[in-house]
Write a protein that holds these residues in place. Sequence first.
Motif, mmCIF file in Angstrom:
data_model
loop_
_atom_site.group_PDB
_atom_site.id
_atom_site.type_symbol
_atom_site.label_atom_id
_atom_site.label_comp_id
_atom_site.label_asym_id
_atom_site.label_seq_id
_atom_site.Cartn_x
_atom_site.Cartn_y
_atom_site.Cartn_z
ATOM 1 N N ALA A 51 0.798 -1.231 0.000
ATOM 2 C CA ALA A 51 0.000 0.000 0.000
ATOM 3 C C ALA A 51 0.830 1.280 0.000
ATOM 4 N N PHE A 52 2.016 1.248 0.520
ATOM 5 C CA PHE A 52 2.846 2.461 0.538
ATOM 6 C C PHE A 52 3.425 2.793 -0.828
ATOM 7 N N VAL A 53 3.503 1.782 -1.707
ATOM 8 C CA VAL A 53 4.096 2.013 -3.028
ATOM 9 C C VAL A 53 3.146 1.721 -4.189
ATOM 10 N N TYR A 54 2.043 1.010 -3.908
ATOM 11 C CA TYR A 54 1.115 0.631 -4.977
ATOM 12 C C TYR A 54 -0.275 0.453 -4.387
ATOM 13 N N ARG A 55 -1.267 1.108 -4.981
ATOM 14 C CA ARG A 55 -2.627 1.072 -4.430
ATOM 15 C C ARG A 55 -3.668 0.682 -5.469
ATOM 16 N N ASP A 56 -3.288 -0.072 -6.450
ATOM 17 C CA ASP A 56 -4.230 -0.414 -7.514
ATOM 18 C C ASP A 56 -4.497 -1.915 -7.514
ATOM 19 N N ARG A 57 -4.921 -2.442 -8.651
ATOM 20 C CA ARG A 57 -5.314 -3.844 -8.772
ATOM 21 C C ARG A 57 -4.140 -4.789 -8.531
ATOM 22 N N LEU A 58 -4.450 -5.879 -7.837
ATOM 23 C CA LEU A 58 -3.464 -6.922 -7.595
ATOM 24 C C LEU A 58 -4.133 -8.265 -7.860
ATOM 25 N N LEU A 59 -3.474 -9.078 -8.654
ATOM 26 C CA LEU A 59 -3.937 -10.432 -8.941
ATOM 27 C C LEU A 59 -2.925 -11.412 -8.378
ATOM 28 N N VAL A 60 -3.401 -12.385 -7.621
ATOM 29 C CA VAL A 60 -2.551 -13.454 -7.095
ATOM 30 C C VAL A 60 -2.988 -14.751 -7.769
ATOM 31 N N VAL A 61 -2.016 -15.481 -8.297
ATOM 32 C CA VAL A 61 -2.289 -16.775 -8.926
ATOM 33 C C VAL A 61 -1.542 -17.840 -8.128
ATOM 34 N N MET A 62 -2.290 -18.818 -7.644
ATOM 35 C CA MET A 62 -1.727 -19.953 -6.910
ATOM 36 C C MET A 62 -2.232 -21.231 -7.568
ATOM 37 N N PRO A 63 -1.626 -22.359 -7.264
ATOM 38 C CA PRO A 63 -2.062 -23.612 -7.893
ATOM 39 C C PRO A 63 -3.565 -23.890 -7.752
ATOM 40 N N LYS A 64 -4.158 -23.497 -6.639
ATOM 41 C CA LYS A 64 -5.570 -23.809 -6.417
ATOM 42 C C LYS A 64 -6.521 -22.686 -6.806
ATOM 43 N N GLY A 65 -5.999 -21.572 -7.343
ATOM 44 C CA GLY A 65 -6.926 -20.527 -7.759
ATOM 45 C C GLY A 65 -6.346 -19.132 -7.747
ATOM 46 N N TYR A 66 -7.246 -18.147 -7.626
ATOM 47 C CA TYR A 66 -6.917 -16.745 -7.828
ATOM 48 C C TYR A 66 -7.440 -15.900 -6.675
ATOM 49 N N GLY A 67 -6.778 -14.789 -6.462
ATOM 50 C CA GLY A 67 -7.248 -13.792 -5.514
ATOM 51 C C GLY A 67 -7.048 -12.422 -6.120
ATOM 52 N N SER A 68 -7.875 -11.472 -5.707
ATOM 53 C CA SER A 68 -7.749 -10.119 -6.229
ATOM 54 C C SER A 68 -8.069 -9.121 -5.134
ATOM 55 N N SER A 69 -7.368 -8.003 -5.196
ATOM 56 C CA SER A 69 -7.625 -6.934 -4.245
ATOM 57 C C SER A 69 -7.221 -5.610 -4.869
ATOM 58 N N VAL A 70 -7.709 -4.548 -4.257
ATOM 59 C CA VAL A 70 -7.314 -3.193 -4.611
ATOM 60 C C VAL A 70 -6.954 -2.503 -3.305
ATOM 61 N N ASN A 71 -5.694 -2.127 -3.174
ATOM 62 C CA ASN A 71 -5.213 -1.472 -1.960
ATOM 63 C C ASN A 71 -5.472 -2.345 -0.719
ATOM 64 N N GLY A 72 -5.417 -3.648 -0.891
ATOM 65 C CA GLY A 72 -5.601 -4.569 0.221
ATOM 66 C C GLY A 72 -7.044 -4.932 0.507
ATOM 67 N N ASP A 73 -7.986 -4.300 -0.181
ATOM 68 C CA ASP A 73 -9.404 -4.614 0.006
ATOM 69 C C ASP A 73 -9.864 -5.605 -1.054
ATOM 70 N N PRO A 74 -10.787 -6.509 -0.702
ATOM 71 C CA PRO A 74 -11.303 -7.444 -1.708
ATOM 72 C C PRO A 74 -11.938 -6.679 -2.867
ATOM 73 N N ASP A 75 -11.857 -7.259 -4.043
ATOM 74 C CA ASP A 75 -12.455 -6.660 -5.238
ATOM 75 C C ASP A 75 -13.571 -7.599 -5.707
ATOM 76 N N PRO A 76 -14.817 -7.355 -5.265
ATOM 77 C CA PRO A 76 -15.919 -8.278 -5.584
ATOM 78 C C PRO A 76 -16.163 -8.458 -7.080
ATOM 79 N N LYS A 77 -16.016 -7.390 -7.859
ATOM 80 C CA LYS A 77 -16.237 -7.500 -9.309
ATOM 81 C C LYS A 77 -15.195 -8.447 -9.924
ATOM 82 N N ALA A 78 -13.950 -8.286 -9.521
ATOM 83 C CA ALA A 78 -12.895 -9.176 -10.024
ATOM 84 C C ALA A 78 -13.126 -10.604 -9.550
#
Length: 156
Positions: A51-78
């Motif tokens: 959050a101190f250097v980046y506050r936009d979309r984040l996508l995490v890809v792991m073997p079992k699936g995906y996660g998304s957030s914006v500034n550390g908050d969940p992104d329901p649309k994503a």
Amino acid sequence: MKRLDALLTEANKQHYRIRVAIIMSPSDLGTAFSLFDKPQKYSEFLGLELAFVYRDRLLVVMPKGYGSSVNGDPDPKAAQVLKNLPPPGRNATKEVEAAIVAVQRLAAAEGHHLKVPQAGGAPRRGPHHDRSRRNGRHRAGRRLRPVPAAESAPQA
């Protein structure tokens, strides 16, 4: 990885800012290893860490699936977009390909149509280009990959 880098460059040109973290094993998470196979929780955790250097979309890809957030908050649309994608499994190539598809789908949901670059991606740009990419230091602003302490420690 070159195709993913090229896709993220194209996304940035279209003013669709997103960073991607590809996580292969618990050791990639350092002290947050307990969040392995919990991509949504890890995306929120990492989003707060960045959050101190980046506050936009984040996508995490792991073997079992995906996660998304914006500034550390969940992104329901994503999350709605990502829930329809199959998990990539424990294969580095499949995780990268899954990240490419996920970025394209997320961007399309917001009206950005990103073309997948052909295999081979951008040309090399110097004698140390490939080494710096392996160390996770090249284009760290767009693609995240944990760098083991041994790789990032200064040499004596």
